[in-house]
Write a protein that holds these residues in place. Sequence first.
Motif, mmCIF file in Angstrom:
data_model
loop_
_atom_site.group_PDB
_atom_site.id
_atom_site.type_symbol
_atom_site.label_atom_id
_atom_site.label_comp_id
_atom_site.label_asym_id
_atom_site.label_seq_id
_atom_site.Cartn_x
_atom_site.Cartn_y
_atom_site.Cartn_z
ATOM 1 N N UNK A 93 90.536 15.489 72.517
ATOM 2 C CA UNK A 93 89.122 15.191 72.334
ATOM 3 C C UNK A 93 88.928 14.723 70.901
ATOM 4 N N UNK A 94 88.249 13.617 70.733
ATOM 5 C CA UNK A 94 87.985 13.079 69.405
ATOM 6 C C UNK A 94 87.078 14.022 68.633
ATOM 7 N N UNK A 95 87.438 14.321 67.408
ATOM 8 C CA UNK A 95 86.604 15.158 66.559
ATOM 9 C C UNK A 95 85.567 14.319 65.838
ATOM 10 N N UNK A 96 84.752 14.970 65.020
ATOM 11 C CA UNK A 96 83.755 14.262 64.229
ATOM 12 C C UNK A 96 82.415 14.985 64.226
ATOM 13 N N UNK A 97 81.452 14.344 63.640
ATOM 14 C CA UNK A 97 80.113 14.915 63.507
ATOM 15 C C UNK A 97 79.476 15.047 64.890
ATOM 16 N N UNK A 98 78.928 16.234 65.172
ATOM 17 C CA UNK A 98 78.443 16.536 66.513
ATOM 18 C C UNK A 98 77.183 17.401 66.442
ATOM 19 N N UNK A 99 76.181 17.032 67.236
ATOM 20 C CA UNK A 99 74.989 17.870 67.399
ATOM 21 C C UNK A 99 75.302 18.853 68.523
ATOM 22 N N UNK A 100 75.204 20.151 68.234
ATOM 23 C CA UNK A 100 75.561 21.187 69.205
ATOM 24 C C UNK A 100 74.302 21.980 69.565
ATOM 25 N N UNK A 101 73.930 21.908 70.835
ATOM 26 C CA UNK A 101 72.759 22.609 71.370
ATOM 27 C C UNK A 101 73.233 23.809 72.175
ATOM 28 N N UNK A 102 72.513 24.914 72.082
ATOM 29 C CA UNK A 102 72.852 26.117 72.860
ATOM 30 C C UNK A 102 71.928 26.221 74.063
ATOM 31 N N UNK A 103 72.536 26.265 75.235
ATOM 32 C CA UNK A 103 71.787 26.486 76.483
ATOM 33 C C UNK A 103 72.101 27.908 76.936
ATOM 34 N N UNK A 104 71.060 28.712 77.099
ATOM 35 C CA UNK A 104 71.239 30.091 77.535
ATOM 36 C C UNK A 104 70.815 30.202 78.990
ATOM 37 N N UNK A 105 71.664 30.825 79.815
ATOM 38 C CA UNK A 105 71.315 31.038 81.203
ATOM 39 C C UNK A 105 72.198 30.270 82.159
ATOM 40 N N UNK A 106 71.760 30.243 83.410
ATOM 41 C CA UNK A 106 72.547 29.642 84.483
ATOM 42 C C UNK A 106 72.742 28.147 84.334
ATOM 43 N N UNK A 107 73.748 27.659 85.025
ATOM 44 C CA UNK A 107 74.097 26.242 84.952
ATOM 45 C C UNK A 107 73.048 25.347 85.611
ATOM 46 N N UNK A 108 72.254 25.916 86.519
ATOM 47 C CA UNK A 108 71.273 25.095 87.215
ATOM 48 C C UNK A 108 70.224 24.512 86.260
ATOM 49 N N UNK A 109 70.058 25.085 85.089
ATOM 50 C CA UNK A 109 69.093 24.561 84.119
ATOM 51 C C UNK A 109 69.671 23.572 83.129
ATOM 52 N N UNK A 110 70.953 23.295 83.231
ATOM 53 C CA UNK A 110 71.588 22.392 82.261
ATOM 54 C C UNK A 110 71.011 20.981 82.294
ATOM 55 N N UNK A 111 70.674 20.492 83.476
ATOM 56 C CA UNK A 111 70.119 19.138 83.585
ATOM 57 C C UNK A 111 68.843 18.973 82.770
ATOM 58 N N UNK A 112 67.997 20.002 82.769
ATOM 59 C CA UNK A 112 66.768 19.948 81.984
ATOM 60 C C UNK A 112 67.073 19.903 80.490
ATOM 61 N N UNK A 113 68.069 20.675 80.070
ATOM 62 C CA UNK A 113 68.441 20.677 78.652
ATOM 63 C C UNK A 113 68.986 19.313 78.245
ATOM 64 N N UNK A 114 69.876 18.753 79.075
ATOM 65 C CA UNK A 114 70.388 17.400 78.796
ATOM 66 C C UNK A 114 69.235 16.398 78.717
ATOM 67 N N UNK A 115 68.282 16.506 79.641
ATOM 68 C CA UNK A 115 67.129 15.595 79.652
ATOM 69 C C UNK A 115 66.318 15.700 78.380
ATOM 70 N N UNK A 116 66.113 16.933 77.879
ATOM 71 C CA UNK A 116 65.363 17.120 76.639
ATOM 72 C C UNK A 116 66.108 16.531 75.440
ATOM 73 N N UNK A 117 67.418 16.608 75.472
ATOM 74 C CA UNK A 117 68.215 16.050 74.365
ATOM 75 C C UNK A 117 68.112 14.533 74.348
ATOM 76 N N UNK A 118 68.433 13.911 75.484
ATOM 77 C CA UNK A 118 68.479 12.449 75.526
ATOM 78 C C UNK A 118 67.116 11.815 75.776
ATOM 79 N N UNK A 119 66.163 12.589 76.296
ATOM 80 C CA UNK A 119 64.840 12.051 76.562
ATOM 81 C C UNK A 119 63.842 12.333 75.462
ATOM 82 N N UNK A 120 64.229 13.078 74.448
ATOM 83 C CA UNK A 120 63.282 13.415 73.391
ATOM 84 C C UNK A 120 63.937 13.617 72.042
ATOM 85 N N UNK A 121 64.817 14.616 71.952
ATOM 86 C CA UNK A 121 65.378 14.972 70.650
ATOM 87 C C UNK A 121 66.089 13.810 69.986
ATOM 88 N N UNK A 122 66.933 13.103 70.707
ATOM 89 C CA UNK A 122 67.753 12.052 70.101
ATOM 90 C C UNK A 122 66.886 10.990 69.429
#
Length: 158
Positions: A93-122
């Motif tokens: 895996x290529x190393x380098x500068x990385x934004x690391x977000x913590x998702x707490x809880x079940x995997x079923x909520x991961x899609x929402x977290x990804x959406x918030x990252x790429x749909x807003x935070x970025x």
Amino acid sequence: MQPEIRTVLARRYVMVERKGFGEEGNMVAPEAVMALYDYVARNDLLDKMDLRFGSVPDAMADLPAAEQRYQAGWFLKDGAVVPHEDGVLQDTLTGGRTAVFRHLGGYEGLGETWGAIFGGWLQASGQTPRAAQSYEVYTVMNNDDPALNVTEICVPIL
């Protein structure tokens, strides 16, 4: 939602890839994970494995769901030597500068977290993604109580 900005080191890994998503989402992840676990168990490699990770390299691509890939991987401990086997990719895996977000809880909520990252935070952050694959690292996996799971979502940035 604010990430921790880290400089991630390059890491060796083993990975199994499967194709195909259904209307319910990622239908092939369990199959890929089981194939990876089978490889590790068959070769008695658990002591050479570090954290598990996963990625969906085609998430932003305009591909039919049946063609989208899921990758289940395991980072290798430093110096680990593992056997080559058909269907199991070994790479770094290529190393380098990385934004690391913590998702707490079940995997079923991961899609929402990804959406918030790429749909807003970025966009709001002014950060620019690098030409490297984003991925999830499963730092705490608790099958008995998924509410205790901790997943780091890693987005390589410039």
